[in-house]
Design a protein around this motif. Structure first.
Motif, PDB file in Angstrom:
ATOM      1  N   ARG A 200       2.257   1.658  -3.536  1.00  0.00           N
ATOM      2  CA  ARG A 200       1.241   2.187  -4.452  1.00  0.00           C
ATOM      3  C   ARG A 200       0.984   3.659  -4.192  1.00  0.00           C
ATOM      4  N   ARG A 201       1.057   4.071  -2.942  1.00  0.00           N
ATOM      5  CA  ARG A 201       0.849   5.482  -2.595  1.00  0.00           C
ATOM      6  C   ARG A 201       1.962   6.349  -3.183  1.00  0.00           C
TER       7      ARG A 201
ATOM      8  N   LYS B 119       0.824  -1.213   0.000  1.00  0.00           N
ATOM      9  CA  LYS B 119       0.000   0.000   0.000  1.00  0.00           C
ATOM     10  C   LYS B 119       0.856   1.260   0.000  1.00  0.00           C
TER      11      LYS B 119
ATOM     12  N   TYR C 234      -2.207   6.471  -5.119  1.00  0.00           N
ATOM     13  CA  TYR C 234      -3.455   5.892  -4.617  1.00  0.00           C
ATOM     14  C   TYR C 234      -3.609   6.170  -3.125  1.00  0.00           C
TER      15      TYR C 234
ATOM     16  N   LEU D 144      -4.229   5.191   0.744  1.00  0.00           N
ATOM     17  CA  LEU D 144      -3.829   4.055   1.577  1.00  0.00           C
ATOM     18  C   LEU D 144      -5.027   3.227   2.033  1.00  0.00           C
TER      19      LEU D 144
END
Length: 47
Positions: A37-38, A34, A43, A45
């Protein structure tokens, strides 16, 4: 000790150990994924 009870105790202990190991490894992997991806894609969390 009864052999049947011993087998049930071994199976129950193995199930407990396996589920603990799964949680021990999967939770940090999900958190790192996560965060990656952040940083990489922006994106949230929480999704």
């Amino acid at each position: 000790m009864n052999v049947g009870m011993l087998i049930i105790a071994i199976i129950g202990g193995a199930a407990g150990i396996l589920s603990t190991l799964y949680l021990l490894f999967s939770l940090p992997v999900v958190i790192v994924w996560k965060i990656y991806r952040r940083i990489r894609f922006g994106y949230s969390l929480y999704s």
